[in-house]
Design a protein around this motif. Structure first.
Motif, short mmCIF file in Angstrom:
data_model
loop_
_atom_site.label_atom_id
_atom_site.label_comp_id
_atom_site.label_asym_id
_atom_site.label_seq_id
_atom_site.Cartn_x
_atom_site.Cartn_y
_atom_site.Cartn_z
N SER A 60 0.84 -1.20 0.00
CA SER A 60 0.00 0.00 0.00
C SER A 60 0.87 1.25 0.00
CB SER A 60 -0.89 0.00 1.24
OG SER A 60 -0.09 0.07 2.40
N ALA A 61 0.26 2.37 -0.43
CA ALA A 61 1.01 3.62 -0.51
C ALA A 61 0.75 4.46 0.73
CB ALA A 61 0.59 4.40 -1.75
N VAL A 62 1.81 5.06 1.27
CA VAL A 62 1.60 5.98 2.40
C VAL A 62 1.22 7.36 1.87
CG1 VAL A 62 2.97 4.81 4.16
CG2 VAL A 62 4.11 6.35 2.55
N ILE A 63 1.80 7.72 0.73
CA ILE A 63 1.42 8.98 0.09
C ILE A 63 1.09 8.70 -1.37
CG2 ILE A 63 2.16 11.30 -0.60
CD1 ILE A 63 3.97 11.41 1.77
N GLU A 64 -0.10 9.10 -1.77
CA GLU A 64 -0.53 8.86 -3.15
C GLU A 64 -1.06 10.19 -3.69
OE1 GLU A 64 -1.28 5.27 -4.54
OE2 GLU A 64 -0.89 6.56 -6.28
N ALA A 65 -0.32 10.79 -4.62
CA ALA A 65 -0.74 12.09 -5.17
C ALA A 65 -1.11 11.92 -6.62
CB ALA A 65 0.38 13.11 -5.03
N GLN A 66 -2.20 12.59 -7.04
CA GLN A 66 -2.65 12.55 -8.44
C GLN A 66 -2.83 13.97 -8.93
OE1 GLN A 66 -3.10 10.18 -10.65
NE2 GLN A 66 -2.53 8.47 -9.29
N GLY A 67 -1.96 14.40 -9.84
CA GLY A 67 -2.09 15.75 -10.41
C GLY A 67 -2.10 16.84 -9.36
N LEU A 68 -1.37 16.61 -8.29
CA LEU A 68 -1.41 17.52 -7.14
C LEU A 68 -0.74 18.85 -7.48
CD1 LEU A 68 -2.16 17.61 -4.10
CD2 LEU A 68 0.16 16.86 -3.62
N GLY A 69 -1.37 19.94 -7.09
CA GLY A 69 -0.80 21.27 -7.34
C GLY A 69 -1.04 22.20 -6.18
N LYS A 70 -0.08 23.09 -5.94
CA LYS A 70 -0.24 24.12 -4.92
C LYS A 70 0.29 25.43 -5.48
CE LYS A 70 -0.84 26.36 -1.19
NZ LYS A 70 -2.20 26.69 -0.75
N ARG A 71 -0.56 26.45 -5.46
CA ARG A 71 -0.19 27.72 -6.04
C ARG A 71 -0.15 28.79 -4.96
NH1 ARG A 71 -4.49 29.63 -10.07
NH2 ARG A 71 -5.46 30.10 -8.09
N TYR A 72 0.89 29.62 -5.02
CA TYR A 72 0.94 30.80 -4.16
C TYR A 72 0.82 32.02 -5.07
CZ TYR A 72 2.93 27.81 -0.54
OH TYR A 72 3.15 26.83 0.38
N GLY A 73 -0.29 32.72 -5.00
CA GLY A 73 -0.49 33.84 -5.92
C GLY A 73 -0.50 33.30 -7.34
#
Lengths: 374, 298
Positions: free
Chosen positions: B2-15
């Motif tokens: 199993s995955a502990v962290i599974e990200a799909q197309g994850l994005g974080k924008r500042y401004g």
């Protein structure tokens, strides 16, 4: 979380309360003396029909007078030094990453910090207000001016509400700006701003002001309603001087050549602005030295000549024309004022406004935190 | 697995600036995972999203099978050691442990006190007076004492001197051995990771360039040195990651699952650091090529 909130404020709180205790002792030592003087000098004098002897009753001790000043700025201090760093310092030091990653919700963390800071701010300012109100009570009883802004703001309940608001404002500013120093500056201006708006624009209309019509000329008593003129304890909201036909001559109590309500032409004709000519002509008389003014009717109503200059009719001369003229046109004065017996309702209303604003800010900061983190 | 962290197309924008964009990564459980990448690759952002300090702008993220929230049920399962290991300067070591005990239902005070004693820290000492290494140890103790299933460490040793760094990683290794906890450790220094990690994720500009167990990665990469040769003529089962040429000689780093049979090559094993640098260089090269060349306009 409550323990942590307390632990972070503990040292400052102990220092502040130490100072308050020292201040309390100083006030407790000097307060009874003031009460004694009031009981033995002022009261017997006021009992007599004509007590002209005591013009002023105050304490000239600079240190003790500054207590009143301290109470004026104490809420702002609570906002700047307890409110602004509350969250901003956690951001600056990075400790938010430590505390927000323990297994306790961030909303609960903020609620604990806000609650603890609010409690401490209100208790500290409340104690200061209690001491000040008690110490000044004989002086207040003498001056009878509890609705005057500089007194009203520093007695009983309102300072506590101010402290709560300033603290909540500081905390919210710190949460938004994430930096302590700018948050402190914003808090100072935000606090002063709301205080100004409430004091100047809202407080005079917390309750509909009472109306008092009084003759401009004391020789015309029929215009006076409500049994006599304004008392010194009444807080005047607005005044205007009106002619018998309802024409507003002046939006305050002033009637005179300096402020333009009385015009004196070069040939000596005197007119009341927008109302009409007066009988008789002003003549140039030797100017008396210095500034002169004379009161008519209710407080604030004055015919004043300002600095007597060459070419301007002297006051005695002008009054001989203006006073009968004012009577002729039925000049009277309408005053709107707040009576002293509204002191407590006003304290509750003003406190309510600041408490409500504080609650809105607390809600806003919780919502912002919720939105910012997962 | 199993995955502990599974990200799909994850994005974080500042401004307007994206700190992390279109990041898809799956980090398996039961490993000490090194999250490597140059500064600004999005390592910190990814870990901060994983613990819920940040809210993602786009995409999906699951940590231990659930969306990161600040619910005690989730936060209790994830330990976090933040970058620069922040602590409350005016609070003592014991105060920090008390804070941990009061805010974490799963807190093990016995473990916490034992570790502090083992480290030789005075519980009464203010955290502000601790050395950088001691502070990092305190932060690790707090993360470990809540008995997490997953331990996230964001550049925990970046600001430490080499000795403190080695001690910290030593303690971390002991913890992992005792507790069977999954670990994700970010760093831009390979030397730190080489010692402790058995799984590697290389992140460059939000993209996963390379991911896999360290042993597999090392086994499937070779450095080939031989006569000068055009990389395009290499056999299909040898993917060139990095090449350098002198007048007569070519050096390639290739990924291949098959043995190298061509006798003209001198075949060498690849170190982890070289491997990672090669992948980072490749990503940087691709980025350069997609950028318009201003010089040609003239």
């Amino acid at each position: 979380m409550i323990w942590l909130a307390w632990r972070q404020m503990r040292t400052q709180v102990l220092v502040v309360f130490g100072v308050l205790v020292a201040l309390g002792i100083a006030l407790a030592l000097t307060g009874p003396h003031l009460v004694h003087e009031f009981d033995t000098i002022i009261k017997p004098c006021e009992a007599k029909p004509n007590c002209g002897g005591v013009a002023n009753f105050s304490n000239s001790d600079r240190f003790l007078q500054s207590v009143s000043l301290l109470l004026l700025i104490a809420p702002a201090l609570a906002g700047m030094f307890w409110g602004a760093p509350l969250v901003a310092r956690e951001y600056e030091n990075g400790t938010y990453r430590l505390v927000w990653t323990q297994s306790s919700s961030r909303a609960r963390w903020l609620a604990a910090k806000l609650g603890m800071g609010a409690l401490v701010s209100m208790v500290a300012v409340g104690l200061l207000s209690l001491m000040t109100t008690w110490w000044f009570s004989p002086i207040d009883a003498f001056s009878n001016n509890s609705l005057t802004p500089s007194t009203f703001d520093r007695r009983d309940l309102v300072p506590i509400a101010y402290a709560l608001f300033a603290f909540a404002f500081g905390a919210t500013a710190g949460l938004i700006l994430r930096r302590t120093l700018p948050a402190m500056a914003v808090t100072l201006f935000g606090f002063i701003g709301l205080r100004y708006v409430v004091e100047d624009d809202l407080r005079p209309h917390f309750m509909t002001p009472l109306k008092l019509t009084s003759g401009f000329d004391p020789l015309e008593p029929g215009l006076t309603v409500g049994g006599g003129g304004l008392k010194s304890s009444d807080q005047v909201v607005s005044q205007e001087t009106v002619s018998g036909t309802g024409h507003v001559l002046s939006a305050n109590g002033n009637v005179g050549p300096t402020s333009g309500e009385v015009n004196v032409s070069s040939n000596g004709t005197v007119t009341l602005r927008g109302i009409g000519k007066c009988a008789g002509k002003a003549t140039n008389a030797p100017a008396p030295s210095g500034s002169v003014s004379q009161s008519f009717g209710g407080p604030g109503a004055q015919v004043h000549v300002g600095n007597a200059k060459a070419g301007v009719p002297s006051m005695e001369n002008l009054n001989k024309i203006v006073v009968p003229c004012a009577r002729h046109y039925h000049l009277h004065q309408i005053s709107y004022y707040q009576p002293l017996n509204r002191y407590w309702p006003f304290q509750f209303i003003e406190s309510g406004i600041f408490i409500a604003a504080a609650l809105v800010l607390a809600g806003l900061s919780l919502w912002l935190l919720r939105r910012r983190t997962a | 697995m199993s995955a502990v962290i599974e990200a799909q197309g994850l994005g974080k924008r500042y401004g307007r600036k994206w700190a992390l964009s279109e990041c898809s990564v799956s980090i398996p459980a039961g490993h000490v995972v090194g999250l490597v990448g140059p500064n600004g690759a999005g390592k910190s952002t990814l870990l901060n999203l994983a613990i819920g300090l940040l809210q993602p702008t786009a995409g999906g993220l699951e940590v231990l099978g659930g969306r990161p929230t600040d619910a005690a049920a989730h936060l209790g399962r994830v330990g976090f050691v933040a970058q620069d290991t922040p602590t409350y300067q005016s609070l003592s070591v014991a105060d920090h442990l008390k804070m941990g005990a009061l805010t974490n239902p799963t807190w093990d005070q016995h473990v916490a006190e034992g570790r502090i004693a083992q480290l030789g820290l005075d519980p009464k000492q203010k955290a502000g007076n601790l050395s950088g290494g001691q502070r990092a140890q305190l932060a690790l103790t707090m993360a470990v004492a809540k008995r997490p299933e997953l331990l996230l460490l964001d550049e925990p040793v970046a600001s430490l001197d080499p000795l403190a760094r080695r001690e910290f990683l030593q303690v971390l290794m002991e913890t992992v051995a005792e507790d069977e906890v999954s670990v994700v450790l970010s760093s831009h220094l390979m030397a730190d990771l080489e010692r402790v990690c058995d799984y590697l994720v290389v992140l460059v500009s939000s993209r996963v360039q390379l991911a896999g167990p360290v042993d597999d990665l090392l086994a499937s990469h070779r450095r080939l040195i031989g006569p000068r040769r055009d990389p395009a003529t290499m056999p299909g089962n040898q993917v060139v990651i990095e090449s350098s040429h002198t007048e007569r000689q070519s050096t390639f780093m290739v990924h291949t699952d098959d043995p190298i049979l061509d006798p003209s090559w001198t075949v060498e094993e690849v170190g982890l650091e070289d491997l990672v640098l090669a992948y980072m260089g490749q990503a940087a090269e691709k980025a350069r090529q997609t950028r318009p060349m201003i010089g040609l306009v003239k």
